[in-house]
Design an enzyme around this catalytic site. Structure first.
Site, mmCIF file in Angstrom:
data_model
loop_
_atom_site.group_PDB
_atom_site.id
_atom_site.type_symbol
_atom_site.label_atom_id
_atom_site.label_comp_id
_atom_site.label_asym_id
_atom_site.label_seq_id
_atom_site.Cartn_x
_atom_site.Cartn_y
_atom_site.Cartn_z
ATOM 1 N N TRP A 81 -5.784 -3.627 9.320
ATOM 2 C CA TRP A 81 -5.861 -2.501 8.132
ATOM 3 C C TRP A 81 -7.050 -1.610 8.218
ATOM 4 O O TRP A 81 -7.612 -1.413 7.036
ATOM 5 C CB TRP A 81 -5.766 -3.380 6.805
ATOM 6 C CG TRP A 81 -4.466 -4.299 6.792
ATOM 7 C CD1 TRP A 81 -4.738 -5.702 6.957
ATOM 8 C CD2 TRP A 81 -3.145 -3.998 6.431
ATOM 9 N NE1 TRP A 81 -3.429 -6.043 6.658
ATOM 10 C CE2 TRP A 81 -2.296 -5.109 6.615
ATOM 11 C CE3 TRP A 81 -2.450 -2.818 6.384
ATOM 12 C CZ2 TRP A 81 -1.037 -5.418 6.326
ATOM 13 C CZ3 TRP A 81 -1.025 -2.957 5.959
ATOM 14 C CH2 TRP A 81 -0.420 -4.086 6.021
ATOM 15 N N ASP A 89 -19.451 0.179 -3.928
ATOM 16 C CA ASP A 89 -19.735 0.757 -4.942
ATOM 17 C C ASP A 89 -19.636 2.310 -5.075
ATOM 18 O O ASP A 89 -18.940 2.856 -6.116
ATOM 19 C CB ASP A 89 -21.191 0.444 -5.444
ATOM 20 C CG ASP A 89 -21.407 -0.949 -5.897
ATOM 21 O OD1 ASP A 89 -20.429 -1.729 -6.464
ATOM 22 O OD2 ASP A 89 -22.745 -1.252 -5.883
ATOM 23 N N GLN A 147 12.269 14.042 -28.153
ATOM 24 C CA GLN A 147 11.193 13.332 -28.534
ATOM 25 C C GLN A 147 10.633 12.288 -27.097
ATOM 26 O O GLN A 147 9.461 11.760 -27.058
ATOM 27 C CB GLN A 147 11.116 12.553 -29.699
ATOM 28 C CG GLN A 147 9.851 12.142 -30.374
ATOM 29 C CD GLN A 147 10.056 11.713 -31.680
ATOM 30 O OE1 GLN A 147 10.562 10.407 -31.950
ATOM 31 N NE2 GLN A 147 9.173 12.166 -32.901
ATOM 32 N N ILE A 189 11.140 10.629 -15.592
ATOM 33 C CA ILE A 189 11.620 11.790 -16.471
ATOM 34 C C ILE A 189 12.293 12.745 -15.191
ATOM 35 O O ILE A 189 13.135 13.533 -15.733
ATOM 36 C CB ILE A 189 10.248 12.683 -16.595
ATOM 37 C CG1 ILE A 189 9.466 11.773 -17.783
ATOM 38 C CG2 ILE A 189 10.373 14.023 -17.119
ATOM 39 C CD1 ILE A 189 8.088 12.169 -18.226
ATOM 40 N N LEU A 190 12.006 12.532 -13.984
ATOM 41 C CA LEU A 190 12.864 13.477 -13.012
ATOM 42 C C LEU A 190 14.222 12.953 -12.777
ATOM 43 O O LEU A 190 14.871 13.651 -12.260
ATOM 44 C CB LEU A 190 12.238 13.490 -11.822
ATOM 45 C CG LEU A 190 11.289 14.603 -11.306
ATOM 46 C CD1 LEU A 190 10.168 14.630 -12.483
ATOM 47 C CD2 LEU A 190 10.657 14.534 -10.143
ATOM 48 N N GLY A 191 14.661 12.104 -13.584
ATOM 49 C CA GLY A 191 16.307 11.423 -13.457
ATOM 50 C C GLY A 191 16.474 11.143 -12.099
ATOM 51 O O GLY A 191 15.603 10.719 -11.294
ATOM 52 N N GLU A 236 -9.788 -0.955 -0.863
ATOM 53 C CA GLU A 236 -11.175 -0.857 -1.655
ATOM 54 C C GLU A 236 -11.449 -2.142 -2.335
ATOM 55 O O GLU A 236 -12.300 -2.041 -3.228
ATOM 56 C CB GLU A 236 -11.599 0.416 -2.256
ATOM 57 C CG GLU A 236 -12.925 0.923 -1.970
ATOM 58 C CD GLU A 236 -13.381 1.472 -0.616
ATOM 59 O OE1 GLU A 236 -12.497 1.657 0.249
ATOM 60 O OE2 GLU A 236 -14.772 1.460 -0.546
ATOM 61 N N THR A 276 -9.054 -5.380 -3.946
ATOM 62 C CA THR A 276 -8.047 -5.399 -4.891
ATOM 63 C C THR A 276 -8.556 -5.365 -6.293
ATOM 64 O O THR A 276 -9.714 -5.681 -6.507
ATOM 65 C CB THR A 276 -6.978 -6.705 -4.839
ATOM 66 O OG1 THR A 276 -7.782 -7.949 -5.172
ATOM 67 C CG2 THR A 276 -6.718 -6.898 -3.282
HETATM 68 C C1 LIG Z 1 -3.451 1.218 2.864
HETATM 69 C C2 LIG Z 1 -4.618 0.185 3.125
HETATM 70 C C3 LIG Z 1 -5.845 1.062 3.757
HETATM 71 C C4 LIG Z 1 -6.708 -0.151 4.269
HETATM 72 N N1 LIG Z 1 -7.911 0.175 4.705
HETATM 73 C C5 LIG Z 1 -8.930 -0.283 5.087
HETATM 74 C C6 LIG Z 1 -10.019 0.107 5.832
HETATM 75 O O1 LIG Z 1 -10.031 1.156 6.044
HETATM 76 N N2 LIG Z 1 -11.128 -0.764 6.187
HETATM 77 C C7 LIG Z 1 -11.095 -2.009 5.798
HETATM 78 O O2 LIG Z 1 -11.917 -2.795 6.011
HETATM 79 N N3 LIG Z 1 -9.890 -2.502 5.081
HETATM 80 C C8 LIG Z 1 -9.018 -1.828 4.835
HETATM 81 N N4 LIG Z 1 -7.968 -2.242 4.057
HETATM 82 C C9 LIG Z 1 -7.694 -3.896 3.743
HETATM 83 C C10 LIG Z 1 -8.055 -3.839 2.237
HETATM 84 O O3 LIG Z 1 -9.272 -3.705 1.662
HETATM 85 C C11 LIG Z 1 -7.527 -5.219 2.042
HETATM 86 O O4 LIG Z 1 -6.197 -5.338 2.319
HETATM 87 C C12 LIG Z 1 -7.776 -5.754 0.574
HETATM 88 O O5 LIG Z 1 -9.141 -5.844 0.516
HETATM 89 C C13 LIG Z 1 -7.141 -7.002 0.151
HETATM 90 O O6 LIG Z 1 -7.422 -7.914 0.981
HETATM 91 P P1 LIG Z 1 -6.178 -8.999 1.582
HETATM 92 O O7 LIG Z 1 -5.195 -8.054 2.134
HETATM 93 O O8 LIG Z 1 -6.886 -9.698 2.719
HETATM 94 O O9 LIG Z 1 -5.738 -9.768 0.459
HETATM 95 P P2 LIG Z 1 -5.752 -11.138 0.087
HETATM 96 O O10 LIG Z 1 -7.271 -11.581 0.197
HETATM 97 O O11 LIG Z 1 -4.912 -11.956 0.842
HETATM 98 O O12 LIG Z 1 -5.522 -11.262 -1.619
HETATM 99 C C14 LIG Z 1 -3.911 -11.344 -1.868
HETATM 100 C C15 LIG Z 1 -3.879 -11.415 -3.344
HETATM 101 O O13 LIG Z 1 -4.726 -12.463 -3.994
HETATM 102 C C16 LIG Z 1 -5.694 -12.013 -4.552
HETATM 103 N N5 LIG Z 1 -6.921 -12.747 -4.517
HETATM 104 C C17 LIG Z 1 -7.749 -13.217 -3.441
HETATM 105 N N6 LIG Z 1 -8.580 -13.675 -3.487
HETATM 106 C C18 LIG Z 1 -8.879 -13.894 -4.966
HETATM 107 C C19 LIG Z 1 -9.956 -14.522 -5.577
HETATM 108 N N7 LIG Z 1 -10.993 -14.982 -5.342
HETATM 109 N N8 LIG Z 1 -9.512 -14.147 -6.958
HETATM 110 C C20 LIG Z 1 -8.627 -13.581 -7.616
HETATM 111 N N9 LIG Z 1 -7.621 -12.938 -6.797
HETATM 112 C C21 LIG Z 1 -7.774 -13.063 -5.544
HETATM 113 C C22 LIG Z 1 -5.979 -10.549 -4.526
HETATM 114 O O14 LIG Z 1 -6.516 -9.914 -5.548
HETATM 115 C C23 LIG Z 1 -4.469 -10.291 -4.068
HETATM 116 O O15 LIG Z 1 -3.751 -9.873 -5.107
HETATM 117 C C24 LIG Z 1 -6.709 -1.490 3.931
HETATM 118 C C25 LIG Z 1 -5.445 -1.949 3.077
HETATM 119 C C26 LIG Z 1 -4.639 -1.153 3.084
HETATM 120 C C27 LIG Z 1 -3.433 -1.650 2.436
#
Ligand SMILES: Cc1cc2nc3c(=O)[nH]c(=O)nc-3n(C[C@H](O)[C@H](O)[C@H](O)COP(=O)(O)OP(=O)(O)OC[C@H]3O[C@@H](n4cnc5c(N)ncnc54)[C@H](O)[C@@H]3O)c2cc1C
Length: 238
Positions: free
Chosen positions: A15, A101, A140, A198-200, A224, A226
């Site tokens: 990713w 950050d 409204q 709103i766009l229906g 960046e 989740t």
């Molecule tokens: C369009 C896109 C672009 C991206 N670009 C980059 C990039 O340029 N460089 C890069 O390095 N990465 C990139 N990523 C990766 C992205 O940073 C990760 O997908 C994201 O950080 C989530 O990691 P994961 O997919 O492993 O999710 P997972 O870790 O599998 O998480 C799945 C779910 O579990 C939750 N979760 C996991 N651990 C915990 C915890 N300890 N406490 C609470 N909740 C938790 C998460 O919040 C999520 O809801 C990209 C992803 C996308 C979709």
């Protein structure tokens, strides 16, 4: 693994945005088997590095104009000079968190832009679409939705500005940046969904501008870190 003073890098990272065209990649890797924070360093890997290859190309719902895919490092040889602060334990982890950050406020700003574009599209439609003898913005239910959207965008903008202001002041912006990313990306999802309503029927049209905005907003809560990760950052510093 060290080899002639340099390193041999092995692993995969999925990713990654622009992985197909970046001249250099900043890769966080461990210099010891334990992979603890102290073992992490930043490796600057040229795309021409022997042992680097592209893996799977991802197809994403949003930001689909970008190439996103997997980087594979298979015994990639990295010069010692391409490892930042090699002798400083934990420098990779520190640089990673500092980069997040900064980047999180940027996602906040992206979210504001996407939400604003959706709002302006909906406002324009509501002013020009007549139903039951009036422009729908005079009804409204639609007017109140627009009021909510405008207010949310203002909140997203101000919280993002605060994080950026703290950066300019040289202050500690870690929490503010995480708050901006979390709040603004949630708002972008809410506002794009409200705009599509709103766009229906026009809000259901494949290939439309609003479709693109809804899809782009979808990925903002994930990239960046989740929004659960933002909550971890914020709650750990309360
Ligand atoms: C369009 C896109 C672009 C991206 N670009 C980059 C990039 O340029 N460089 C890069 O390095 N990465 C990139 N990523 C990766 C992205 O940073 C990760 O997908 C994201 O950080 C989530 O990691 P994961 O997919 O492993 O999710 P997972 O870790 O599998 O998480 C799945 C779910 O579990 C939750 N979760 C996991 N651990 C915990 C915890 N300890 N406490 C609470 N909740 C938790 C998460 O919040 C999520 O809801 C990209 C992803 C996308 C979709």
């Amino acid at each position: 693994a060290k080899d002639n003073g340099g390193f041999v890098l092995n692993g995969r990272k999925d990713w990654v945005i622009n992985v197909d065209r970046a001249e250099f990649m900043a890769v966080i890797g461990a210099v010891a088997e334990n992979k603890r924070k102290s073992a992490l360093r930043v490796f600057i890997v040229p795309r021409a590095a022997q042992g680097f290859s592209l893996g799977i190309k991802r197809r994403t719902i949003g930001l689909d104009h970008l190439y996103i895919g997997e980087a594979i490092f298979n015994d990639a040889c990295i010069d010692k000079g391409n490892v930042i602060k090699i002798d400083e334990a934990g420098s990779g982890y520190l640089l990673l968190t500092q980069t997040f950050d900064l980047g999180r406020a940027m996602v906040g700003a992206t979210s504001v832009g996407i939400a604003r574009a959706a709002y302006e599209t909906a406002l324009d439609y509501a002013e020009n679409r007549w139903q039951f003898g009036a422009a729908i913005r005079k009804h409204q239910a639609v007017a109140f939705a627009l009021a909510e959207m405008a207010t949310k965008i203002e909140m997203a903008r101000l919280i993002t500005w605060k994080a950026c202001w703290l950066m300019d002041q040289g202050g500690d912006y870690s929490v503010s940046s995480a708050m901006a990313k979390m709040a603004a990306s949630n708002i972008a999802q809410e506002v794009t969904a409200q705009a599509a309503d709103i766009l229906g029927a026009a809000g259901c049209e494949k290939g439309s501008f609003i479709e693109q905005l809804v899809r782009d907003a979808r990925v903002l809560t994930t990239i960046e870190g989740t929004n659960n990760m933002q909550k971890l950052v914020i709650s750990s510093q309360l």
